[in-house]
Write a protein that holds these residues in place. Structure first.
Motif: not given
Length: 365
Positions: A83-87
């Protein structure tokens, strides 16, 4: 009339869970009074330390974190790491927004108190890797996401803490024509802090789940074992709060006006960081659980590291150390309150499609 889902959950909670804010308030008062009135208690607790790490506080944090990390489903971590958005959001909030916001608030609220101002800036640099797992769990956040984000914070803490300290205390003030301060901090000391407060309970939680599921199966592990160890997390939290405030009770109660001056920017910081992070998570479509996790991991701070660095650099009786001590005095009740705000906000989100969460913090089987 049928009960709502939230009412059903509350009905299953033990007295420990339902009245947690009360128990935390009593633990804070008990610690403050004990540190103030029990002769020699503070120095005795402070003397039980190795390399500047308080063993009673370390014990409390380890007991607090282990049950929550034992609940993490480690086979789901790939869904978080993808989950790139979260990281990316977490990295930006923790290592760019958080320190910058604390720097600004420290100068706005404490322009005439350089020691306290420096202490607050150090607090802003120490990103949370411990108590956040409790706040996230109480708010029904994503446990797997919390495990990944605190691990990510730990790596960046070892790499970036000293450099950011130099930037915010020496370089940036110089650019702005403000007084500069040096910060002596050991990369190994930070790594040691991370290994103890995150590494030990993380390995213990992982091995417990792996061995428990292999020998007894997942259903037994989540329906029988986890509810039995769940209360340890809150017992560890309350013990940690009592010890922490007993250690610094004299300093806090003897300088009430200074504590108020330090508390104001901290209060603004925790609320702004949490609200902004939660809104960001909701805005980019993370859903309730990961929005809550993003908010609590961004708003919390590693008070143990901040206090240790302030004492090692400026001394145990310094204003910088007092500012670090006031951090948890404000953080604990504010984040407990934000847990309630978070749970209330959950009703505005669509129900998650993920599997039901196993075993609440102290629910009996």
């Amino acid at each position: 009339m049928t009960r709502t889902a939230d009412e059903a959950v509350v009905g299953k909670l033990s007295a420990l869970d339902r009245f947690l804010p009360l128990w935390i308030a009593l633990a804070m008062v008990a610690g403050l009074l004990a540190g103030r009135w029990v002769p020699g208690l503070g120095p005795a607790l402070d003397a039980v330390a190795i390399d500047g790490i308080s063993l009673p506080i370390a014990l409390g944090l380890l007991v607090m974190m282990y049950p929550v990390l034992a609940k993490v489903r480690y086979d789901r971590l790939d869904a978080v790491t993808g989950d790139a958005r979260l990281l990316v959001s977490s990295l930006v909030l923790n290592w760019i927004v958080g320190p910058a916001l604390m720097f600004a608030l420290a100068w706005v609220f404490l322009p005439d108190l350089p020691e306290y101002r420096t202490g607050l800036i150090i607090v802003g640099l120490a990103r949370c890797i411990a108590m956040v797992v409790i706040w996230n769990d109480l708010a029904c956040g994503d446990r797997e996401a919390a495990a990944v984000l605190v691990a990510l914070n730990s790596v960046f803490q070892v790499i970036a803490f000293a450099g950011l300290g130099w930037f915010y205390l020496s370089v940036l003030p110089g650019w702005l024509g403000l007084p500069q301060v040096g910060l002596a901090v050991s990369a190994w000391g930070i790594a040691q802090n991370v290994l103890i407060f995150l590494g030990i309970p993380l390995v213990a939680g992982f091995l417990t789940r792996r061995l428990g599921e292999r020998t007894k199966g997942r259903r037994w592990y989540e329906e029988r074992f986890l509810p039995r160890i769940g209360p340890l997390a809150l017992y560890g939290l309350l013990f940690t709060i009592v010890v922490l405030f007993a250690l610094q009770g004299g300093a806090i109660t003897s300088q009430p006006l200074d504590v108020v001056r330090i508390a104001l920017p901290l209060l603004v910081y925790f609320v702004v960081m949490w609200a902004g992070s939660f809104a960001l998570g909701a805005g980019i479509g993370l859903g309730y659980e990961r929005s809550a996790t993003l908010a609590f991991t961004a708003a919390g701070n590693n008070f143990e590291l901040a206090i240790a660095v302030a004492i090692a650099t400026f001394g145990v009786t310094s204003g910088q150390a007092l500012a670090g001590v006031v951090g948890p005095l404000i953080e604990v009740p504010v984040l407990v309150g934000l847990v309630s705000v978070s749970l209330a906000a959950r009703r505005r989100f669509r129900p998650s499609r993920r599997a039901p969460r196993p075993a609440t913090t102290s629910e009996e089987p």
